[in-house]
Design a protein around this motif. Structure first.
Motif, PDB file in Angstrom:
ATOM      1  N   LYS A  48     157.723  68.093  77.023  1.00 44.92           N
ATOM      2  CA  LYS A  48     158.068  67.096  78.044  1.00 44.92           C
ATOM      3  C   LYS A  48     156.883  66.206  78.408  1.00 44.92           C
ATOM      4  N   SER A  49     155.679  66.802  78.523  1.00 42.86           N
ATOM      5  CA  SER A  49     154.493  65.981  78.812  1.00 42.86           C
ATOM      6  C   SER A  49     154.162  65.064  77.652  1.00 42.86           C
ATOM      7  N   THR A  50     154.309  65.592  76.441  1.00 43.73           N
ATOM      8  CA  THR A  50     154.059  64.769  75.257  1.00 43.73           C
ATOM      9  C   THR A  50     154.971  63.543  75.262  1.00 43.73           C
ATOM     10  N   PHE A  51     156.239  63.785  75.576  1.00 46.87           N
ATOM     11  CA  PHE A  51     157.190  62.674  75.618  1.00 46.87           C
ATOM     12  C   PHE A  51     156.770  61.658  76.680  1.00 46.87           C
ATOM     13  N   LEU A  52     156.373  62.181  77.843  1.00 44.86           N
ATOM     14  CA  LEU A  52     155.965  61.296  78.939  1.00 44.86           C
ATOM     15  C   LEU A  52     154.782  60.423  78.512  1.00 44.86           C
ATOM     16  N   ARG A  53     153.826  61.039  77.841  1.00 46.02           N
ATOM     17  CA  ARG A  53     152.627  60.300  77.437  1.00 46.02           C
ATOM     18  C   ARG A  53     152.906  59.292  76.334  1.00 46.02           C
ATOM     19  N   CYS A  54     154.072  59.426  75.656  1.00 42.93           N
ATOM     20  CA  CYS A  54     154.448  58.404  74.677  1.00 42.93           C
ATOM     21  C   CYS A  54     154.818  57.108  75.382  1.00 42.93           C
ATOM     22  N   LEU A  55     155.320  57.219  76.621  1.00 43.51           N
ATOM     23  CA  LEU A  55     155.905  56.061  77.279  1.00 43.51           C
ATOM     24  C   LEU A  55     154.858  55.047  77.713  1.00 43.51           C
ATOM     25  N   ASN A  56     153.579  55.464  77.853  1.00 46.14           N
ATOM     26  CA  ASN A  56     152.549  54.441  78.075  1.00 46.14           C
ATOM     27  C   ASN A  56     151.450  54.547  77.019  1.00 46.14           C
ATOM     28  N   ARG A  57     151.802  55.182  75.917  1.00 44.24           N
ATOM     29  CA  ARG A  57     150.887  55.312  74.767  1.00 44.24           C
ATOM     30  C   ARG A  57     149.576  56.002  75.135  1.00 44.24           C
ATOM     31  N   MET A  58     149.614  56.899  76.089  1.00 41.59           N
ATOM     32  CA  MET A  58     148.409  57.674  76.373  1.00 41.59           C
ATOM     33  C   MET A  58     148.106  58.633  75.227  1.00 41.59           C
ATOM     34  N   ASN A  59     149.125  58.879  74.383  1.00 40.32           N
ATOM     35  CA  ASN A  59     148.864  59.737  73.223  1.00 40.32           C
ATOM     36  C   ASN A  59     147.906  59.099  72.230  1.00 40.32           C
ATOM     37  N   ASP A  60     147.766  57.768  72.322  1.00 43.67           N
ATOM     38  CA  ASP A  60     146.828  57.086  71.418  1.00 43.67           C
ATOM     39  C   ASP A  60     145.414  57.627  71.579  1.00 43.67           C
ATOM     40  N   ASN A  77     159.772  46.905  71.679  1.00 47.41           N
ATOM     41  CA  ASN A  77     159.234  48.153  71.133  1.00 47.41           C
ATOM     42  C   ASN A  77     157.753  48.276  71.490  1.00 47.41           C
ATOM     43  N   ILE A  78     157.422  49.283  72.257  1.00 47.76           N
ATOM     44  CA  ILE A  78     156.037  49.379  72.721  1.00 47.76           C
ATOM     45  C   ILE A  78     155.092  49.870  71.628  1.00 47.76           C
ATOM     46  N   TYR A  79     155.638  50.347  70.520  1.00 47.01           N
ATOM     47  CA  TYR A  79     154.758  50.772  69.429  1.00 47.01           C
ATOM     48  C   TYR A  79     154.643  49.698  68.353  1.00 47.01           C
ATOM     49  N   ASP A  84     149.870  45.335  73.268  1.00 44.90           N
ATOM     50  CA  ASP A  84     148.530  45.840  73.555  1.00 44.90           C
ATOM     51  C   ASP A  84     148.675  47.053  74.475  1.00 44.90           C
ATOM     52  N   PRO A  85     148.251  48.231  74.008  1.00 47.87           N
ATOM     53  CA  PRO A  85     148.448  49.425  74.840  1.00 47.87           C
ATOM     54  C   PRO A  85     147.776  49.298  76.201  1.00 47.87           C
ATOM     55  N   VAL A  86     146.714  48.516  76.269  1.00 48.81           N
ATOM     56  CA  VAL A  86     146.018  48.357  77.542  1.00 48.81           C
ATOM     57  C   VAL A  86     146.905  47.634  78.564  1.00 48.81           C
ATOM     58  N   LEU A  87     147.582  46.574  78.109  1.00 52.59           N
ATOM     59  CA  LEU A  87     148.483  45.857  79.016  1.00 52.59           C
ATOM     60  C   LEU A  87     149.712  46.694  79.345  1.00 52.59           C
ATOM     61  N   LEU A  88     150.171  47.441  78.337  1.00 50.67           N
ATOM     62  CA  LEU A  88     151.319  48.312  78.554  1.00 50.67           C
ATOM     63  C   LEU A  88     151.026  49.291  79.683  1.00 50.67           C
ATOM     64  N   ARG A  89     149.804  49.839  79.678  1.00 49.72           N
ATOM     65  CA  ARG A  89     149.471  50.850  80.683  1.00 49.72           C
ATOM     66  C   ARG A  89     149.334  50.246  82.078  1.00 49.72           C
TER      67      ARG A  89
ATOM     68  N   LEU B 345     142.046  54.914  81.868  1.00 48.10           N
ATOM     69  CA  LEU B 345     142.858  54.367  80.778  1.00 48.10           C
ATOM     70  C   LEU B 345     144.303  54.198  81.219  1.00 48.10           C
ATOM     71  N   GLY B 346     144.783  55.148  82.033  1.00 49.87           N
ATOM     72  CA  GLY B 346     146.152  55.097  82.528  1.00 49.87           C
ATOM     73  C   GLY B 346     146.410  53.915  83.449  1.00 49.87           C
ATOM     74  N   LEU B 347     145.348  53.315  83.974  1.00 51.35           N
ATOM     75  CA  LEU B 347     145.506  52.128  84.811  1.00 51.35           C
ATOM     76  C   LEU B 347     145.422  50.856  83.990  1.00 51.35           C
ATOM     77  N   GLY B 348     145.293  51.005  82.680  1.00 49.00           N
ATOM     78  CA  GLY B 348     145.225  49.831  81.834  1.00 49.00           C
ATOM     79  C   GLY B 348     143.826  49.307  81.638  1.00 49.00           C
ATOM     80  N   ALA B 349     142.818  50.173  81.805  1.00 47.36           N
ATOM     81  CA  ALA B 349     141.456  49.747  81.496  1.00 47.36           C
ATOM     82  C   ALA B 349     141.203  49.972  80.008  1.00 47.36           C
ATOM     83  N   THR B 350     140.352  49.144  79.422  1.00 51.82           N
ATOM     84  CA  THR B 350     140.002  49.370  78.021  1.00 51.82           C
ATOM     85  C   THR B 350     138.953  50.473  77.962  1.00 51.82           C
TER      86      THR B 350
END
Lengths: 257, 458
Positions: A48-60, A77-79, A84-89, B345-350
């Motif tokens: 479940k945490s893995t899935f959650l972390r996919c949603l803002n690409r923290m798994n990257d 598609n966020i992938y 840009d994962p940074v903007l996504l987050r 990183l979770g706040l969108g920082a590089t």
């Protein structure tokens, strides 16, 4: 209320995640509604945490992690390579299991995100934003006189609400919460749960939790994960009273987990 | 018997007592009805400790006290026979006696020969006594302890006490050694300051210890103002830090935050190779490669660069310190909790924003400590500056000129034939004391700063 059709915020299709050669989740398809609280429950290690972390690409951030399948946020598609994962987050904020405020002042903690994204150009705007975020996080009365104190000196529950305020300050659409109350006492937990309900008016919230009671109390929809599979997904009251699957029934009645 | 033979013997004794005791404890425990309070090996260790350490201590005491006692005895003897001898003369005769008795010189004076003979007899008697008493103590204790193993007594606790004493003694030895070094430094420095005024040394602007070439040569009284030398040291160390700090820190950041595992596995060992190069190699690199290179560049730019410039020595010293800074900083940056990075990183920082705004501030106290340690190292570094920096003490902050450092001066004052009661030689101890005080202050600042800052961040 039950018949009201909400907009979909996230659509996921056949999402599988691998850590190296080990598969963590297997072909999850799950749609998440806007401005609702969706709870992900399941035993430890169910993905479940893995899935959650996919949603803002923290798994990257994890080097040997690979994600297959499609995750659409508002239809994009966020992938895909254009995202840009940074903007996504910035759009999909995250609150972690252990409160992790920066070792800076309370003000600087909240102002960190806005500064990075260029929100709030002058001191006055930034101060307004910080106050507003703290207000939304229900923390303003407790800390307004000591915004220059180091945030790590606050209690665990306050720290976690600082983290929530910090996430709100960059004005996200979605807030992901990875077991936000697991390190907190019942009173702090109750405050966070109350906060989640009020925040769900303006944000889409997805919460991973070990506590079935918590899922039952706060969420509108619940997804049950087991061994990397999505077993069942539906309205929270239904999941907790008459689930379709035997496994869900076993888990919520405490027969395993 | 010699010291090492005796030591080997008592070690052998104690090993015997270890095996004997543990096997006897083993047998007793096997046939015991009640639960024993320790394992066989603890009874073994207990009797080993008693067999080894008291005898070892006795051996040390005899080895140190014995010859001193004999010397004193003979000094009295000499004084009795030759009442006219003064203290220095007695010392001289004693030294002669000793040298004759161990066969390095010979003499034809019958009186001296007789004394030398007596001396060696006396000494061998002392040594025989040492051998007997040490062996006796070791064997008696060993036999008593190992033949009286009582498995109801908890020897585990007693062995624990022995370990505690052992570790404590090691710590005390380390401290005493340090105290001894400082004391000798202080003693020699005080002799220097008796000959030369303290404040002239500390604030003097002129350093010229004019070493006499021949003993009968009338050399001018040297001038020992340490400021030019200290300034040279600081200049070279500063240049070294200007080179080492950014490169070391940035490479540590790259390794800790950005590098993939594969790149890290290549770069880290390579940097450690730099740390493995002997400083003397750095020294001739500085003198033969870096200095001419800098001189050439200076010449094309129309600058007058001395062939032994502070810049060359400092830059090469900086290269030497890079691995020191980068590996310390790498450890410190890695110890910043991952949760802080995730939060940012979770706040969108590089990654770079996270590193600069979150990771480095959190690591700052540790980094300050690391840098100040590196500075102390740069200041104490000797070989590179001996080879690449000059000898003339210029009061300058121009990195293109020749400067000298405290360590270079100490080396040049103490190498070769030196008289140890000469002001020039003694001034080296004054410099050493100054250097010690300087690095001590830096280390204390490092400690205080990192402690104060980490209180703020915890």
């Amino acid at each position: 209320m039950v018949d009201k059709k909400n907009n979909l915020k996230f659509k996921t299709k056949n999402v599988s995640v691998f850590y190296g050669s080990k598969q963590a989740i297997n072909k999850i398809s799950l749609d998440i509604e806007e401005k609702q609280i969706t709870a992900l429950i399941g035993p430890s290690g169910c993905g479940k945490s893995t899935f959650l972390r996919c949603l803002n690409r923290m798994n990257d951030v994890i080097s040997n992690c690979s994600v297959n399948g499609k995750i659409l946020l508002d239809g994009n598609n966020i992938y895909s390579d254009e995202i840009d994962p940074v903007l996504l987050r910035a759009k999909v904020g995250m609150v972690f299991q252990k409160p992790n405020p920066f070792p800076k002042s309370i003000f600087e903690n909240i102002a960190y995100g806005p500064r990075i994204h260029g929100i709030g150009n002058n001191r006055a705007e930034l101060t307004d934003l910080v106050h507003h975020s703290l207000e939304q996080a229900g923390l303003i009365d407790e800390v307004k006189d000591r915004l220059d104190d180091i945030a790590t000196g606050l209690s665990g529950g306050q720290q976690q609400r600082i983290c929530i305020a910090r996430a709100i300050a960059v004005n996200p659409d979605v807030i992901l919460m990875d077991e936000p109350c697991s390190a907190l006492d019942p009173i702090a937990t109750a405050k966070i749960e109350e906060l989640m309900s009020s925040l769900s008016k303006s944000y889409t919230i997805i919460i991973v939790t070990h506590s079935m009671q918590q899922a039952g109390r706060v969420s509108q929809k619940t997804a049950f994960f087991h061994m990397g599979d999505l077993i069942e997904y539906g309205e929270t009251p239904k999941i907790f009273t008459q689930p379709d699957q035997q496994k869900t029934q076993d888990y919520i009645t405490g027969r395993f987990g | 018997m010699s010291f090492s033979t005796l030591l080997l013997l008592i070690i052998a004794f104690s090993l015997c007592s270890f095996f004997f005791s543990s096997s006897s404890a083993f047998k007793k425990i096997k046939s015991a009805t009640s639960r024993p309070s320790a394992l066989p090996k603890h009874y073994g260790q207990y009797s080993l400790a008693w067999t080894l350490f008291p005898a070892f201590l006795l051996l040390i005491v005899f080895t140190i006290i014995g010859p001193i006692y004999v010397d004193n005895f003979f000094k009295q003897q000499i004084a009795l026979t030759e009442a006219s001898y003064d203290k220095a003369k007695i010392e001289l005769v004693l030294a002669m006696i000793k040298n004759i008795s161990n066969g390095s010189i010979s003499s034809d004076e019958p009186k001296i020969l007789k004394l030398a003979d007596e001396y060696s007899n006396y000494l061998s008697k002392i040594y025989l006594f040492r051998t007997l008493s040490v062996l006796l103590l070791s064997s008696i204790l060993g036999i008593i302890i190992s033949s009286n193993i009582n498995i109801l007594k908890n020897s585990r606790v007693k062995v624990e006490t022995f370990y505690r004493i052992l570790f404590f003694v090691s710590a005390v030895i380390a401290i005493f050694t340090t105290v001894g070094i400082i004391a000798s430094l202080l003693y020699e420095s005080l002799r220097f300051f008796a000959l030369y005024p303290f404040f002239d040394f500390l604030f003097g602007l002129h350093w010229a210890p004019n070493i006499a070439i021949r003993s009968d040569q009338v050399a001018a009284q040297g001038s020992f103002g340490m400021l030019p030398v200290l300034l040279g040291t600081i200049l070279v160390a500063l240049i070294a830090m200007i080179v080492a700090l950014p490169i070391g820190l940035f490479s540590a950041i790259y390794l800790a935050e950005f590098a993939s595992k594969r790149v890290r596995d290549i770069i880290k060992p390579t940097l450690e190779v730099l740390a493995g190069i002997p400083t003397v190699v750095y020294g001739y690199f500085a003198a033969l490669t870096a200095a001419p290179f800098i001189r050439k560049i200076g010449m094309t730019l129309g600058l007058d660069v001395s062939s032994e410039s502070a810049l060359a020595a400092g830059a090469v010293m900086g290269i030497m310190i890079i691995p020191f800074i980068s590996s310390l900083s790498d450890d410190i940056i890695n110890s910043v909790p991952q949760s802080l990075r995730d939060g940012s990183l979770g706040l969108g920082a590089t990654k770079a924003e996270t590193t600069i705004k979150v990771v480095l501030p959190a690591a700052f106290p540790g980094l300050v400590g690391a840098f100040l340690l590196a500075v102390s190292r740069a200041i104490g570094e000797t070989m590179i500056v001996v080879m690449a920096a000059g000898l003339s003490a210029n009061l300058t902050i121009n990195p293109l000129e020749t400067v000298t450092t405290v360590t270079v001066q100490i080396v040049s004052l103490l190498t070769g034939d030196t008289e140890f009661d000469d002001i020039k030689t003694l001034s080296a101890f004054g410099l050493g004391l100054a250097l010690f005080a300087f690095t001590l202050i830096l280390n204390v600042i490092a400690l205080v700063v990192s402690r104060r800052l980490s209180e703020q961040y915890d």
